[in-house]
Design a protein around this motif. Structure first.
Motif, PDB file in Angstrom:
ATOM      1  N   ARG A 118     -17.652 -28.401 -26.236  1.00 18.53           N
ATOM      2  CA  ARG A 118     -18.892 -28.764 -25.547  1.00 18.53           C
ATOM      3  C   ARG A 118     -18.598 -29.420 -24.185  1.00 18.53           C
ATOM      4  O   ARG A 118     -19.242 -29.098 -23.181  1.00 18.53           O
ATOM      5  N   LEU A 119     -17.611 -30.299 -24.157  1.00 22.52           N
ATOM      6  CA  LEU A 119     -17.262 -30.940 -22.881  1.00 22.52           C
ATOM      7  C   LEU A 119     -16.788 -29.901 -21.860  1.00 22.52           C
ATOM      8  O   LEU A 119     -17.155 -29.951 -20.688  1.00 22.52           O
ATOM      9  N   ILE A 121     -19.839 -27.777 -20.646  1.00 20.22           N
ATOM     10  CA  ILE A 121     -20.721 -28.492 -19.692  1.00 20.22           C
ATOM     11  C   ILE A 121     -20.042 -28.576 -18.331  1.00 20.22           C
ATOM     12  O   ILE A 121     -20.644 -28.286 -17.300  1.00 20.22           O
ATOM     13  N   THR A 169     -21.286 -26.379 -14.528  1.00 17.37           N
ATOM     14  CA  THR A 169     -21.702 -26.941 -13.236  1.00 17.37           C
ATOM     15  C   THR A 169     -21.082 -26.188 -12.062  1.00 17.37           C
ATOM     16  O   THR A 169     -21.672 -26.135 -10.980  1.00 17.37           O
ATOM     17  N   GLU A 229     -15.104 -24.187  -6.133  1.00 16.02           N
ATOM     18  CA  GLU A 229     -15.933 -24.333  -7.339  1.00 16.02           C
ATOM     19  C   GLU A 229     -15.706 -23.111  -8.239  1.00 16.02           C
ATOM     20  O   GLU A 229     -15.678 -23.226  -9.460  1.00 16.02           O
ATOM     21  N   MET A 282     -26.958 -25.917 -17.519  1.00 12.29           N
ATOM     22  CA  MET A 282     -27.142 -26.888 -18.590  1.00 12.29           C
ATOM     23  C   MET A 282     -27.690 -28.245 -18.136  1.00 12.29           C
ATOM     24  O   MET A 282     -28.446 -28.884 -18.861  1.00 12.29           O
ATOM     25  N   LEU A 283     -27.284 -28.703 -16.950  1.00 10.81           N
ATOM     26  CA  LEU A 283     -27.697 -30.042 -16.508  1.00 10.81           C
ATOM     27  C   LEU A 283     -28.734 -29.961 -15.387  1.00 10.81           C
ATOM     28  O   LEU A 283     -28.671 -29.068 -14.528  1.00 10.81           O
ATOM     29  N   GLY A 284     -29.657 -30.952 -15.406  1.00 10.59           N
ATOM     30  CA  GLY A 284     -30.808 -30.931 -14.513  1.00 10.59           C
ATOM     31  C   GLY A 284     -30.489 -30.680 -13.043  1.00 10.59           C
ATOM     32  O   GLY A 284     -31.023 -29.751 -12.430  1.00 10.59           O
ATOM     33  N   ASP A 343     -20.124 -37.257  -8.597  1.00 11.83           N
ATOM     34  CA  ASP A 343     -20.218 -37.293 -10.066  1.00 11.83           C
ATOM     35  C   ASP A 343     -19.116 -36.420 -10.627  1.00 11.83           C
ATOM     36  O   ASP A 343     -18.450 -36.786 -11.600  1.00 11.83           O
ATOM     37  N   GLY A 344     -18.890 -35.249  -9.988  1.00 13.83           N
ATOM     38  CA  GLY A 344     -17.785 -34.381 -10.419  1.00 13.83           C
ATOM     39  C   GLY A 344     -16.483 -35.155 -10.434  1.00 13.83           C
ATOM     40  O   GLY A 344     -15.731 -35.108 -11.407  1.00 13.83           O
ATOM     41  N   GLN A 368     -16.485 -37.648 -13.430  1.00 10.09           N
ATOM     42  CA  GLN A 368     -16.367 -36.990 -14.736  1.00 10.09           C
ATOM     43  C   GLN A 368     -14.980 -36.379 -14.904  1.00 10.09           C
ATOM     44  O   GLN A 368     -14.376 -36.462 -15.977  1.00 10.09           O
ATOM     45  N   PHE A 428     -25.200 -38.623 -15.633  1.00 10.39           N
ATOM     46  CA  PHE A 428     -24.359 -39.493 -16.458  1.00 10.39           C
ATOM     47  C   PHE A 428     -24.888 -39.622 -17.882  1.00 10.39           C
ATOM     48  O   PHE A 428     -24.290 -40.294 -18.710  1.00 10.39           O
ATOM     49  N   ASN A 487     -27.486 -40.579 -21.127  1.00 13.36           N
ATOM     50  CA  ASN A 487     -28.162 -41.820 -21.525  1.00 13.36           C
ATOM     51  C   ASN A 487     -27.222 -43.014 -21.399  1.00 13.36           C
ATOM     52  O   ASN A 487     -26.024 -42.883 -21.648  1.00 13.36           O
TER      53      ASN A 487
HETATM   54  N1  BYC Z   1     -29.565 -32.759 -18.076  1.00 16.30           N
HETATM   55  O1  BYC Z   1     -25.858 -38.684 -25.455  1.00 16.30           O
HETATM   56  P1  BYC Z   1     -26.309 -38.271 -24.114  1.00 16.30           P
HETATM   57  C1  BYC Z   1     -19.350 -31.518 -11.317  1.00 16.30           C
HETATM   58  C2  BYC Z   1     -28.397 -34.202 -22.923  1.00 16.30           C
HETATM   59  S1  BYC Z   1     -20.459 -32.622 -11.980  1.00 16.30           S
HETATM   60  C3  BYC Z   1     -29.860 -32.164 -19.256  1.00 16.30           C
HETATM   61  O2  BYC Z   1     -26.533 -39.329 -23.129  1.00 16.30           O
HETATM   62  P2  BYC Z   1     -23.768 -37.421 -23.258  1.00 16.30           P
HETATM   63  C4  BYC Z   1     -19.729 -30.801 -10.096  1.00 16.30           C
HETATM   64  C5  BYC Z   1     -27.008 -34.211 -23.543  1.00 16.30           C
HETATM   65  O3  BYC Z   1     -26.339 -32.959 -23.297  1.00 16.30           O
HETATM   66  C6  BYC Z   1     -19.705 -33.209 -13.497  1.00 16.30           C
HETATM   67  N2  BYC Z   1     -29.503 -32.661 -20.463  1.00 16.30           N
HETATM   68  O4  BYC Z   1     -25.283 -37.212 -23.533  1.00 16.30           O
HETATM   69  C7  BYC Z   1     -20.414 -31.420  -9.071  1.00 16.30           C
HETATM   70  C8  BYC Z   1     -27.304 -34.460 -24.995  1.00 16.30           C
HETATM   71  O5  BYC Z   1     -27.675 -33.241 -25.633  1.00 16.30           O
HETATM   72  P3  BYC Z   1     -27.288 -32.968 -27.158  1.00 16.30           P
HETATM   73  C9  BYC Z   1     -19.945 -32.324 -14.704  1.00 16.30           C
HETATM   74  C10 BYC Z   1     -28.814 -33.821 -20.503  1.00 16.30           C
HETATM   75  O6  BYC Z   1     -23.121 -36.240 -23.854  1.00 16.30           O
HETATM   76  C11 BYC Z   1     -20.785 -30.708  -7.951  1.00 16.30           C
HETATM   77  C12 BYC Z   1     -28.535 -35.338 -24.976  1.00 16.30           C
HETATM   78  O7  BYC Z   1     -29.118 -35.169 -23.675  1.00 16.30           O
HETATM   79  N3  BYC Z   1     -19.146 -32.715 -15.807  1.00 16.30           N
HETATM   80  O8  BYC Z   1     -18.316 -31.347 -11.859  1.00 16.30           O
HETATM   81  O9  BYC Z   1     -23.266 -38.747 -23.608  1.00 16.30           O
HETATM   82  C13 BYC Z   1     -20.450 -29.364  -7.828  1.00 16.30           C
HETATM   83  C14 BYC Z   1     -28.198 -36.771 -25.281  1.00 16.30           C
HETATM   84  O10 BYC Z   1     -27.597 -37.381 -24.118  1.00 16.30           O
HETATM   85  C15 BYC Z   1     -28.476 -34.504 -19.325  1.00 16.30           C
HETATM   86  C16 BYC Z   1     -19.576 -33.440 -16.859  1.00 16.30           C
HETATM   87  O11 BYC Z   1     -20.711 -33.788 -16.934  1.00 16.30           O
HETATM   88  C17 BYC Z   1     -28.868 -33.931 -18.077  1.00 16.30           C
HETATM   89  N4  BYC Z   1     -28.586 -34.520 -16.902  1.00 16.30           N
HETATM   90  O12 BYC Z   1     -23.706 -37.393 -21.664  1.00 16.30           O
HETATM   91  C18 BYC Z   1     -19.769 -28.739  -8.839  1.00 16.30           C
HETATM   92  C19 BYC Z   1     -18.541 -33.818 -17.889  1.00 16.30           C
HETATM   93  N5  BYC Z   1     -27.810 -35.623 -19.673  1.00 16.30           N
HETATM   94  O13 BYC Z   1     -25.799 -32.878 -27.213  1.00 16.30           O
HETATM   95  C20 BYC Z   1     -19.375 -29.452  -9.971  1.00 16.30           C
HETATM   96  C21 BYC Z   1     -18.812 -33.368 -19.277  1.00 16.30           C
HETATM   97  C22 BYC Z   1     -27.733 -35.643 -21.009  1.00 16.30           C
HETATM   98  O14 BYC Z   1     -27.835 -34.116 -27.930  1.00 16.30           O
HETATM   99  N6  BYC Z   1     -20.057 -33.853 -19.826  1.00 16.30           N
HETATM  100  N7  BYC Z   1     -28.318 -34.555 -21.509  1.00 16.30           N
HETATM  101  O15 BYC Z   1     -27.954 -31.640 -27.433  1.00 16.30           O
HETATM  102  C23 BYC Z   1     -20.271 -35.078 -20.430  1.00 16.30           C
HETATM  103  O16 BYC Z   1     -19.387 -35.883 -20.445  1.00 16.30           O
HETATM  104  C24 BYC Z   1     -21.598 -35.414 -21.049  1.00 16.30           C
HETATM  105  O17 BYC Z   1     -22.029 -34.329 -21.749  1.00 16.30           O
HETATM  106  C25 BYC Z   1     -22.700 -35.879 -20.094  1.00 16.30           C
HETATM  107  C26 BYC Z   1     -23.942 -36.294 -20.928  1.00 16.30           C
HETATM  108  C27 BYC Z   1     -22.196 -37.048 -19.282  1.00 16.30           C
HETATM  109  C28 BYC Z   1     -23.161 -34.774 -19.180  1.00 16.30           C
END
Ligand code: BYC
Length: 483
Positions: free
Chosen positions: A117-118, A121, A125, A156, A195-197, A219-220, A223, A308, A310
């Motif tokens: 999943r990580l 996601i 992006t 990208e 996937m993300l807003g 943010d990229g 993360q 980021f 919740n």
């Molecule tokens: N939009 O427990 P929570 C980059 C969902 S940018 C829609 O808080 P978690 C780049 C969430 O999926 C970096 N949905 O979530 C920049 C969860 O759904 P499920 C990208 C959202 O997992 C520019 C539910 O709400 N990389 O690289 O702790 C150009 C509960 O939320 C959103 C990453 O993000 C949202 N904004 O935190 C190109 C790193 N936010 O599972 C590239 C990987 C939350 O309950 N991702 N939800 O169905 C993560 O570490 C985490 O998944 C997140 C969310 C930080 C994104």
């Protein structure tokens, strides 16, 4: 101690430093995925410039020095590849329940779905941002900026390759299906959105692009920095190399906005305008007034904070505990790296007021990463403000409160002003046009977006850069549009 060569094998279809030649199964899977990727790039990548020759950097090594080579390339022929930072011998898992155990070279079975999943996601992006930016080439303010846009886009694209490699190599059939889906979803699509807003928003003009690369690419960075700490070693190595590329993207954003501010200040000075709020007169000069630049910053900052997740998140706690996703600069922190008894202050909405409450540190990891992000962003804002100081203009850029304009987390349920004051729906309806770009603001910015394609010339709303890319002279032709 580092092992493995830091040079890249360029012989096959897919440049790499992961020994694809000896790994027939993964090589085959990537070669099967490749045509779909090229097809996606041609239909969803930069619109109208597929045959142009672009002065791009390509990674030719992964060492700390000299990994890039510059040259003219047609974008569909760019050498996208799979590049991991060198393996650190004897590396151990730096945090969580498995702290101190040898870093994983294979996916730990119990964490398979969390890790997938990580990766998905993160992977999602990368193509999303290319899709968001695909029409910007038509209105580039110079060939220098056009080239920077394309550099960001191809990298990208490479970041997508980076995640797809991990999915294909370590997740078998599931991974192949996820890799296909990454090419199927589309930014802004009703049926199959990203996937993300923030990655479904439009990037309609160049000020949005610079704000996006300043705020959202940062943010990229955060993360990726958290994933670079991962106990799953291939992910850590992948993210470490991606971070070296990410720095340029934030440079494009930071200096882009800086140059817009500079130009506005210069034009105000030349016209003898002191009041930054004398908007009609400033706009008549063909530059973007400072309050509108601030509104754009408010929008992009708040959209990016939503990425980021919740403030209190069991997903984040589980990923840390599992050793998959650490904190920003985990390796420089001096606590026990397990956080079982620690707490962390979290901003919450209580009885209609913003209050700071202690929460278990493990649950508050999204909040903590967001705090680190805000501090990193503040430093960039201070650099913008130096331009205003030097110009002697009485205006300073600032970040709105984290409760402002939020769609995810604690503050999604309320309206807040830029200083964090909670507003009623009526108050917000009146106030929003003063703090977020209005239709009129966007129309004005759109009216300035006329392409400039003569080498060394710049649109009237943006100052030239101080130095060229790869130290090229001011009149260098960064993009040969006809190819
Ligand atoms: N939009 O427990 P929570 C980059 C969902 S940018 C829609 O808080 P978690 C780049 C969430 O999926 C970096 N949905 O979530 C920049 C969860 O759904 P499920 C990208 C959202 O997992 C520019 C539910 O709400 N990389 O690289 O702790 C150009 C509960 O939320 C959103 C990453 O993000 C949202 N904004 O935190 C190109 C790193 N936010 O599972 C590239 C990987 C939350 O309950 N991702 N939800 O169905 C993560 O570490 C985490 O998944 C997140 C969310 C930080 C994104």
């Amino acid at each position: 101690m580092m092992t493995e060569a830091t040079t890249v094998d360029y012989d096959g279809l897919i440049p790499n430093n992961v020994g694809l030649n000896q790994d027939q199964r993964v090589r085959k899977a990537l070669e099967v995925w490749h045509p779909g990727y090229i097809d996606w790039w041609k239909t969803m990548g930069p619109d109208g410039f597929q045959d142009s020759l672009v002065y791009l950097r390509t990674a030719i090594g992964v060492g700390s020095e000299g990994w890039a080579k510059f040259g003219f390339v047609k974008m569909p022929e760019y050498k996208w590849g799979v590049l991991l930072a060198p393996q650190v011998e004897g590396r151990t898992i730096p945090f969580g329940a498995h702290k101190g155990e040898p870093a994983w070279q294979e996916v730990p079975g119990e964490y398979r779905s969390m890790l997938r999943r990580l990766l998905v996601i993160q992977g999602d992006t990368e193509p999303a941002s290319v899709e968001q930016q695909r029409h910007l080439g038509a209105t580039a303010p110079s060939l220098y900026d056009l080239r920077n846009l394309f550099q960001v886009n191809v990298e990208e694209g490479r970041h997508l390759w980076a995640m797809v490699y991990l999915l294909q190599k370590y997740f078998g059939r599931d991974g192949r299906e996820e890799a296909e889906d990454l090419l199927r979803r589309r930014s802004g699509s009703e049926d199959s959105p990203r996937m993300l807003g923030a990655f479904n928003e439009r990037t309609p003009d160049w000020l949005s692009f610079f704000m996006f690369t300043f705020f959202t690419d940062r943010d990229g960075k955060m993360q990726l920095a958290a994933l670079a700490q991962s106990g799953f070693d291939p992910l850590s190595r992948t993210c470490r190399f991606m971070l070296t590329e990410e720095a340029h993207h934030m440079f494009v954003g930071e200096t882009g906005v800086q140059r817009v501010i500079q130009r506005t200040c210069d034009a105000m000075k030349a016209a003898g305008i002191d009041d930054p709020y004398d908007i009609a007169r400033i706009r008549a000069l063909g530059v973007i007034d400072l309050p509108t630049i601030q509104k754009k910053a408010n929008l992009h900052f708040s959209l990016t904070l939503d990425l980021f997740g919740n403030e209190i998140s069991s997903n984040a706690a589980n990923a840390f505990n599992a050793g998959l996703k650490g904190r920003y600069r985990e390796d420089r922190l001096t606590d026990d790296h397990q956080l079982l008894n620690a707490s962390y202050p979290v901003l919450r909405l209580k009885d209609g007021k913003v209050t700071l409450d202690d929460a278990p540190a493990l649950s508050a990891l999204n909040m903590r990463l967001r705090d680190d992000y805000v501090a990193d962003t503040e430093a960039g804002i201070a650099r913008w403000n130096r331009v205003l100081e030097r110009a002697g203009v009485g205006f300073r850029m600032s970040l709105p409160h984290v409760a402002f304009n939020r769609g995810i987390g604690e503050f999604a349920v309320c309206h807040a002003d830029t200083d964090g004051t909670i507003l009623t729906a009526d108050q917000w309806a009146k106030r929003s046009k003063d703090v977020l770009p209005s239709t009129e603001d966007n129309q004005f910015i759109a009216s300035l977006m006329q392409p400039v394609r003569d080498a060394g010339r710049y649109a009237g709303w943006i100052a030239p850069p101080r130095i060229g890319i790869d130290n090229m002279p001011g009149d260098f032709e960064y993009v040969r549009i006809e190819g």
